[in-house]
Design a protein around this motif. Sequence first.
Motif, PDB file in Angstrom:
ATOM      1  N   THR A 283       3.636  -6.686  -3.344  1.00  0.00           N
ATOM      2  CA  THR A 283       4.002  -6.014  -2.099  1.00  0.00           C
ATOM      3  C   THR A 283       3.085  -4.835  -1.823  1.00  0.00           C
ATOM      4  O   THR A 283       2.660  -4.618  -0.671  1.00  0.00           O
ATOM      5  CB  THR A 283       5.465  -5.537  -2.161  1.00  0.00           C
ATOM      6  N   ALA A 284       2.768  -4.089  -2.833  1.00  0.00           N
ATOM      7  CA  ALA A 284       1.871  -2.942  -2.648  1.00  0.00           C
ATOM      8  C   ALA A 284       0.513  -3.390  -2.117  1.00  0.00           C
ATOM      9  O   ALA A 284      -0.055  -2.768  -1.201  1.00  0.00           O
ATOM     10  CB  ALA A 284       1.707  -2.183  -3.961  1.00  0.00           C
ATOM     11  N   THR A 285      -0.003  -4.471  -2.662  1.00  0.00           N
ATOM     12  CA  THR A 285      -1.297  -4.968  -2.215  1.00  0.00           C
ATOM     13  C   THR A 285      -1.210  -5.553  -0.811  1.00  0.00           C
ATOM     14  O   THR A 285      -2.129  -5.396   0.002  1.00  0.00           O
ATOM     15  CB  THR A 285      -1.832  -6.013  -3.211  1.00  0.00           C
ATOM     16  N   ALA A 286      -0.105  -6.211  -0.503  1.00  0.00           N
ATOM     17  CA  ALA A 286       0.066  -6.769   0.841  1.00  0.00           C
ATOM     18  C   ALA A 286       0.052  -5.669   1.891  1.00  0.00           C
ATOM     19  O   ALA A 286      -0.564  -5.816   2.957  1.00  0.00           O
ATOM     20  CB  ALA A 286       1.362  -7.562   0.911  1.00  0.00           C
ATOM     21  N   VAL A 287       0.721  -4.554   1.624  1.00  0.00           N
ATOM     22  CA  VAL A 287       0.725  -3.431   2.558  1.00  0.00           C
ATOM     23  C   VAL A 287      -0.691  -2.876   2.713  1.00  0.00           C
ATOM     24  O   VAL A 287      -1.149  -2.584   3.828  1.00  0.00           O
ATOM     25  CB  VAL A 287       1.695  -2.336   2.088  1.00  0.00           C
ATOM     26  N   ALA A 288      -1.407  -2.739   1.599  1.00  0.00           N
ATOM     27  CA  ALA A 288      -2.774  -2.217   1.656  1.00  0.00           C
ATOM     28  C   ALA A 288      -3.691  -3.149   2.436  1.00  0.00           C
ATOM     29  O   ALA A 288      -4.604  -2.702   3.149  1.00  0.00           O
ATOM     30  CB  ALA A 288      -3.306  -1.997   0.244  1.00  0.00           C
ATOM     31  N   LYS A 289      -3.473  -4.443   2.320  1.00  0.00           N
ATOM     32  CA  LYS A 289      -4.289  -5.399   3.063  1.00  0.00           C
ATOM     33  C   LYS A 289      -4.020  -5.318   4.567  1.00  0.00           C
ATOM     34  O   LYS A 289      -4.934  -5.497   5.392  1.00  0.00           O
ATOM     35  CB  LYS A 289      -4.039  -6.814   2.548  1.00  0.00           C
ATOM     36  N   ILE A 290      -2.777  -5.040   4.930  1.00  0.00           N
ATOM     37  CA  ILE A 290      -2.470  -4.840   6.343  1.00  0.00           C
ATOM     38  C   ILE A 290      -3.187  -3.600   6.868  1.00  0.00           C
ATOM     39  O   ILE A 290      -3.626  -3.546   8.028  1.00  0.00           O
ATOM     40  CB  ILE A 290      -0.949  -4.742   6.548  1.00  0.00           C
ATOM     41  N   ALA A 291      -3.348  -2.611   6.009  1.00  0.00           N
ATOM     42  CA  ALA A 291      -4.049  -1.383   6.406  1.00  0.00           C
ATOM     43  C   ALA A 291      -5.555  -1.568   6.472  1.00  0.00           C
ATOM     44  O   ALA A 291      -6.249  -0.747   7.096  1.00  0.00           O
ATOM     45  CB  ALA A 291      -3.718  -0.260   5.422  1.00  0.00           C
ATOM     46  N   ASN A 292      -6.071  -2.636   5.880  1.00  0.00           N
ATOM     47  CA  ASN A 292      -7.522  -2.816   5.776  1.00  0.00           C
ATOM     48  C   ASN A 292      -8.242  -2.723   7.112  1.00  0.00           C
ATOM     49  O   ASN A 292      -9.173  -1.908   7.264  1.00  0.00           O
ATOM     50  CB  ASN A 292      -7.817  -4.142   5.063  1.00  0.00           C
TER      51      ASN A 292
END
Length: 461
Positions: free
Chosen positions: A392-401
Motif C-alpha cells: 500500500t505504501a508503494t502504491a500511494v507513492a506510485k500515484i504521486a509519481n
Amino acid sequence: MDNEPARSVRVLTPTGMLGAGFPEATVERGLELGADVIAVDGGSTDSGPYYLGASQPKTTRAAVARDLRVLLKAAARAGIPLIVGSCGTSGTDNGVDWVSEIVADIQADEGLSLPVARIYSEQDADRLKEQLTAGRIHPLPPLGDLQPDTLDSCTHIVGMMGHEPIVAAIEAGAQVVLAGRATDTAVAAAYPLMKGMPAGPTWHASKIVECGGQCTSDPRAGGVLATIDTDGFTIEPLDPTAACTPILVAAHMLYETVNPFRMREPDGTLDVSEATYTALDDRTVRVEGSRFHVADQHTVKLEGARVTGYETMSFSAVRDPHILAQIDDWADLLRAVLTQRVEQTLGLGEDKYAFDVRLYGHNAVLEQADPAQGPPREVGVMLLVNAPDQETATAVAKIANPLMLHLPTADMHYLPSLAFATSPAEIERGPAYEFVLNHAVDTTTPTDMFRIEIEETPRHG
C-alpha cells in the motif's frame, strides 16, 4: 585490576562511538600517559528508533572491527580493562553478541586471550508488566502512564544500566566488558568508582569524555584522557596538537542535558552548579567542585521501539523558478491532489495511510521557524508514505509519481518537468519504527535487571 584503593584513575576515551575511528597514535599516547582503563561508547539513540526496533547496528562491521583491534591489543599490552557500552548501537542482546563475535575473531587473529564479559540488557515484556502492576514503573516527561499493551507492541526493549553491572563484571574477572544498553557516562565511570574515586568528579569527568574529542579544539583528532582523583579531575586531548579549554570542557554539560548543571544517573544526580574550570596550561583543564547526590531509589530507564507501518520514499528536485516562487502553495496542491487521487484510485481514506511532503532547501528542518526570506534557488521534494503494509505504501507513492514529475501550479500554462533522484523513483524502506518507552523502573538491586556472562576462554570462529 585489583580492588585496592587508588590515588587517581586515568580513563582513556579514544572516540565518541566505537566504529567512528581514531588515530592509532592517540591510543598509544594514552598508554604512555598511564591509562588505567579504556572506555568507549558503542551506541546511541541519536539516529532514531530503527536500530533498536530492528536490533541492527548503524556502524559497519569493518569499522567496529578496526577500532576494536587497536583497543584490544592496547588493553592486552597495558594489562588494563576495555569497556564497551551500548553494543551494536542500541544495546540489544543481538548487539552484544555481534560485538562479542567480532572480539572473538580478533582475539583469535592476534593470539589474545582476554577474559570477556557480556552484559545483556534486553527486558521481557511480561516481566515488565509484573513490575507495572506492582507500581514500580513510572513515566518520564513528556509521556504519561505506561499501558501494558505498549510493552507487548515493542519489538525490543532495553534497560539502561548504570555502572554497577560493569563493575560486577570486572570484579568477576573480565578484562573486556561488552555491555548492552548503558548510560554513556556509566561506561567511563565504572572503573574509577570501583577503584574508590569520589562520585562527583567521576560522573562529571565521564560526562565530559563521553563523546571523545568533542570537548577539544579538534574533535576529529582523537579522544581524551581524564585523570580523576579525590578532589576533581584533569582532562587533556590525546593528540598533542589539540587543546582543552575551560569553555570547551564546561560547554559539554550543555550537550544532551535538560539542565546544564544537573544530570540524573540510575543511582543519583550529578550536580556541577559549583564546579570550577581552570586552565593548567594551553591544552589541559582542571575541574573541581563537582558533587553527586545519591538517590533514595535506584532506577533503570527503559527504551522500547515498535513498528508503526511500512514506508516508501520518493525524492524529486524542483528548479523551476515559477514553482519556487510559490513553493508552499505548490506543496499544498501536491498534498490535496495526491489525497484525492488515492481516494479515487485505491479507495483509501486518510485514516488508512499517511504521507509527509518535506521541502529540503525550504523549511524542511526548521519549518516556519526558518529565518530565511525570499524564494529558494532549488528545492528537493521528499515524499514519505507510511501504510500498514509495504504494497500500500508503494502504491500511494506510485500515484504521486506523475505529480512529483509534472505537477503545475494553478496559474501555469505549461507542464513543468521536475527531476527524480532515483530510478525507480519509489524506494521501499521496509518497516518504520517509533520510540514508545520513556519510563523508569524502581529496581530491587542495581544489577537485577541485567544478565552477566563471563567467558574465561574466548570463543574462536
